[in-house]
Design a protein around this motif. Structure first.
Motif, PDB file in Angstrom:
ATOM      1  N   GLY A 215       0.649  -1.298  -0.046  1.00  0.00           N
ATOM      2  CA  GLY A 215      -0.044  -0.070   0.121  1.00  0.00           C
ATOM      3  C   GLY A 215       0.616   1.095  -0.127  1.00  0.00           C
ATOM      4  N   SER A 216       2.162   1.008   0.301  1.00  0.00           N
ATOM      5  CA  SER A 216       3.053   2.556  -0.019  1.00  0.00           C
ATOM      6  C   SER A 216       3.422   2.764  -1.180  1.00  0.00           C
ATOM      7  CB  SER A 216       4.244   2.156   0.876  1.00  0.00           C
ATOM      8  OG  SER A 216       5.037   1.166   0.020  1.00  0.00           O
ATOM      9  N   HIS A 217       3.489   4.030  -1.527  1.00  0.00           N
ATOM     10  CA  HIS A 217       3.750   4.710  -2.805  1.00  0.00           C
ATOM     11  C   HIS A 217       5.044   3.998  -3.420  1.00  0.00           C
ATOM     12  CE1 HIS A 217       0.555   7.714  -3.161  1.00  0.00           C
ATOM     13  NE2 HIS A 217       0.749   7.829  -2.160  1.00  0.00           N
ATOM     14  N   ALA A 218       4.866   3.675  -4.524  1.00  0.00           N
ATOM     15  CA  ALA A 218       5.968   3.074  -5.296  1.00  0.00           C
ATOM     16  C   ALA A 218       7.016   3.935  -5.770  1.00  0.00           C
ATOM     17  CB  ALA A 218       5.580   2.157  -6.671  1.00  0.00           C
ATOM     18  N   PHE A 219       6.569   5.361  -6.066  1.00  0.00           N
ATOM     19  CA  PHE A 219       7.210   6.109  -6.685  1.00  0.00           C
ATOM     20  C   PHE A 219       6.774   7.457  -5.918  1.00  0.00           C
ATOM     21  CE2 PHE A 219       6.867   3.125 -10.063  1.00  0.00           C
ATOM     22  CZ  PHE A 219       8.230   2.820 -10.332  1.00  0.00           C
ATOM     23  N   LYS A 220       7.501   8.601  -6.091  1.00  0.00           N
ATOM     24  CA  LYS A 220       7.081   9.906  -5.578  1.00  0.00           C
ATOM     25  C   LYS A 220       5.843  10.388  -6.348  1.00  0.00           C
ATOM     26  CE  LYS A 220       9.949  13.220  -4.764  1.00  0.00           C
ATOM     27  NZ  LYS A 220      11.051  14.340  -4.956  1.00  0.00           N
ATOM     28  N   SER A 221       5.002  10.972  -5.506  1.00  0.00           N
ATOM     29  CA  SER A 221       3.775  11.649  -6.222  1.00  0.00           C
ATOM     30  C   SER A 221       3.783  13.049  -6.651  1.00  0.00           C
ATOM     31  CB  SER A 221       2.670  11.567  -4.972  1.00  0.00           C
ATOM     32  OG  SER A 221       2.456  10.140  -4.533  1.00  0.00           O
ATOM     33  N   TRP A 222       4.802  13.794  -6.053  1.00  0.00           N
ATOM     34  CA  TRP A 222       4.814  15.202  -6.287  1.00  0.00           C
ATOM     35  C   TRP A 222       6.284  15.812  -5.863  1.00  0.00           C
ATOM     36  CZ3 TRP A 222       6.276  18.049  -2.109  1.00  0.00           C
ATOM     37  CH2 TRP A 222       5.960  17.600  -0.712  1.00  0.00           C
ATOM     38  N   THR A 223       6.645  16.837  -6.538  1.00  0.00           N
ATOM     39  CA  THR A 223       7.828  17.620  -6.287  1.00  0.00           C
ATOM     40  C   THR A 223       7.622  19.173  -6.179  1.00  0.00           C
ATOM     41  OG1 THR A 223      10.061  17.674  -6.942  1.00  0.00           O
ATOM     42  CG2 THR A 223       8.823  17.898  -8.653  1.00  0.00           C
ATOM     43  N   ALA A 268      -3.507  18.079  -2.293  1.00  0.00           N
ATOM     44  CA  ALA A 268      -3.317  18.776  -0.889  1.00  0.00           C
ATOM     45  C   ALA A 268      -2.063  18.616  -0.309  1.00  0.00           C
ATOM     46  CB  ALA A 268      -4.385  18.065  -0.328  1.00  0.00           C
ATOM     47  N   GLU A 269      -1.348  17.754  -0.521  1.00  0.00           N
ATOM     48  CA  GLU A 269       0.074  17.412   0.177  1.00  0.00           C
ATOM     49  C   GLU A 269       0.912  18.568  -0.164  1.00  0.00           C
ATOM     50  OE1 GLU A 269      -0.448  12.497   0.770  1.00  0.00           O
ATOM     51  OE2 GLU A 269       1.115  13.429  -0.805  1.00  0.00           O
ATOM     52  N   VAL A 270       1.147  18.848  -1.553  1.00  0.00           N
ATOM     53  CA  VAL A 270       2.027  19.644  -2.175  1.00  0.00           C
ATOM     54  C   VAL A 270       1.643  21.042  -1.821  1.00  0.00           C
ATOM     55  CG1 VAL A 270       1.166  19.734  -4.272  1.00  0.00           C
ATOM     56  CG2 VAL A 270       3.383  20.156  -4.313  1.00  0.00           C
ATOM     57  N   ARG A 271       0.119  21.463  -1.515  1.00  0.00           N
ATOM     58  CA  ARG A 271      -0.082  22.733  -1.120  1.00  0.00           C
ATOM     59  C   ARG A 271       0.306  22.820   0.105  1.00  0.00           C
ATOM     60  NH1 ARG A 271      -1.362  26.855  -4.252  1.00  0.00           N
ATOM     61  NH2 ARG A 271      -2.904  25.506  -5.449  1.00  0.00           N
ATOM     62  N   LYS A 272       0.094  21.589   0.941  1.00  0.00           N
ATOM     63  CA  LYS A 272       0.723  21.994   2.579  1.00  0.00           C
ATOM     64  C   LYS A 272       2.180  22.139   2.628  1.00  0.00           C
ATOM     65  CE  LYS A 272      -0.097  19.508   6.883  1.00  0.00           C
ATOM     66  NZ  LYS A 272      -0.495  18.320   7.466  1.00  0.00           N
ATOM     67  N   ALA A 273       2.879  21.603   1.668  1.00  0.00           N
ATOM     68  CA  ALA A 273       4.270  21.435   1.820  1.00  0.00           C
ATOM     69  C   ALA A 273       5.010  22.918   1.416  1.00  0.00           C
ATOM     70  CB  ALA A 273       5.000  20.716   0.803  1.00  0.00           C
ATOM     71  N   GLY A 274       3.975  23.779   0.634  1.00  0.00           N
ATOM     72  CA  GLY A 274       4.195  25.271   0.526  1.00  0.00           C
ATOM     73  C   GLY A 274       3.954  25.582  -1.063  1.00  0.00           C
ATOM     74  N   ALA A 275       3.639  24.931  -1.814  1.00  0.00           N
ATOM     75  CA  ALA A 275       3.410  25.254  -3.202  1.00  0.00           C
ATOM     76  C   ALA A 275       2.531  26.352  -3.556  1.00  0.00           C
ATOM     77  CB  ALA A 275       2.923  23.986  -4.170  1.00  0.00           C
ATOM     78  N   ASP A 276       2.921  27.281  -4.292  1.00  0.00           N
ATOM     79  CA  ASP A 276       2.134  28.624  -4.711  1.00  0.00           C
ATOM     80  C   ASP A 276       1.276  28.171  -5.822  1.00  0.00           C
ATOM     81  OD1 ASP A 276       3.389  30.428  -2.440  1.00  0.00           O
ATOM     82  OD2 ASP A 276       5.184  30.205  -3.820  1.00  0.00           O
TER      83      ASP A 276
END
Length: 324
Positions: A215-223, A268-276
């Motif tokens: 169930g874990s991610h095989a690859f990165k979802s975002w950058t 939602a994750e990448v926005r929380k991480a600070g993406a504008d």
């Protein structure tokens, strides 16, 4: 048209219509000026390599297509990255995209044994270099998947370089891609070959809906990349049809989920991480019917790029491939 972000990034309009309508007027001027300057120089020098009238029409048509693939967002103007000027001054960010490269590194048709003047990373690199030169520090380059398979060059690369440097990835490293979505054809030569390519890439290869069996991610979802003081989040996803087309290659290794909820979570994750600003690069068609039976297979839909733009708030630009 491009919207303006305030200095505090509070003036956001994240409607799906805005995501679909993001076009760069400045990039349009640059591409067209470059083309017409080239034509004028050809007329002056009468070089043998100048385009014929038919080729010129094809080039102009291609430029229109490229313009539709290049989005922009205006953001606070800065003298250096991370140092926005006060007030309402803005800078335009250009998002350049490729998709379904399918091993086309050189401008050569290996089936017809002839030059291919309209496709190939070498052709695209000249345009990208020109855009970067005119928009220093303000260009984002992404790909929407299907890189590693598709022509004799890619096949020979797999046969001869499966344990060494991948020439397709090497070319993209040289072009300084910022991110790429993983396409379904990345699995044609097996998961280890894909994993080797991911390890060689100096840019993240993304897929928010690809999972290991635990169930874990095989690859990165975002950058996140930064341009002119603006943090741009990039999310990637892969059509779940891999479960049908490359079932044997992924058996006991990977599984694929629904693109839409996976991208929603990643946004939602990448926005929380600070993406504008958020760009989604998805290897999925626009809205065509799936080529497999979603009922009998139990798999989510194959082509959902339109749904991503319509149903997920917070996305500024969508790049999609697969349906070509």
């Amino acid at each position: 048209s491009c919207r303006t972000l305030s200095n505090t990034h509070n003036n956001r309009d994240h409607t799906p219509e805005r995501a679909r309508a993001s076009l760069s007027a400045g990039l349009a001027r640059l591409l067209l000026d470059t083309y017409f300057n080239h034509v004028a120089e050809c007329e002056r020098t009468a070089e043998w390599s100048c385009p014929t009238e038919r080729e010129s029409m094809r080039i102009r048509t291609t430029l229109v297509f490229l313009l539709l693939s290049a989005g922009c967002r205006t953001a606070p103007l800065s003298t250096t990255a991370g140092s926005p000027l006060p007030g309402t001054a803005t800078v335009e960010l250009a998002v350049l995209s490729t998709t379904d490269v399918h091993g086309r590194v050189r401008g050569w048709d290996y089936y017809g044994d002839s030059a291919e003047s309209t496709r190939g990373l070498t052709r695209e690199a000249t345009i990208i270099d020109s855009v970067r030169a005119a928009n220093r520090g303000r260009v984002v380059l992404v790909d929407a998947g299907d890189l590693l398979q598709g022509n004799p060059f890619a096949y020979v690369a797999m046969k001869q370089f499966s344990r060494g440097a991948n020439p397709i990835i090497a070319a993209m490293n040289s072009m300084r891609y910022d991110a790429a979505a993983i396409g379904n054809h990345e699995y044609n030569y097996g998961v280890p070959y894909l994993e080797s390519a991911v390890g060689q890439a100096r840019f993240p290869m993304l897929s928010a809906n690809t999972y290991k069996l635990d169930g874990s991610h095989a690859f990165k979802s975002w950058t996140i990349v930064e341009r002119a003081g603006i943090r741009i989040g990039i999310v990637g996803a892969t059509t779940p049809g891999v479960m049908v087309w490359d079932a044997e290659n992924i058996k006991g290794r990977l599984k694929f989920g629904d693109i839409v909820p996976a991208v929603r979570t990643a946004v939602a994750e990448v926005r929380k991480a600070g993406a504008d600003i958020i760009v989604v690069s998805v290897h999925s068609g626009l809205n065509e019917a799936s080529s497999y039976d979603t009922v009998s297979t139990g798999l989510p839909s194959e082509n959902v790029a339109a749904r991503v733009a319509r149903e997920i708030p917070g996305i500024d630009h969508v790049v999609y491939g697969h349906s070509h």
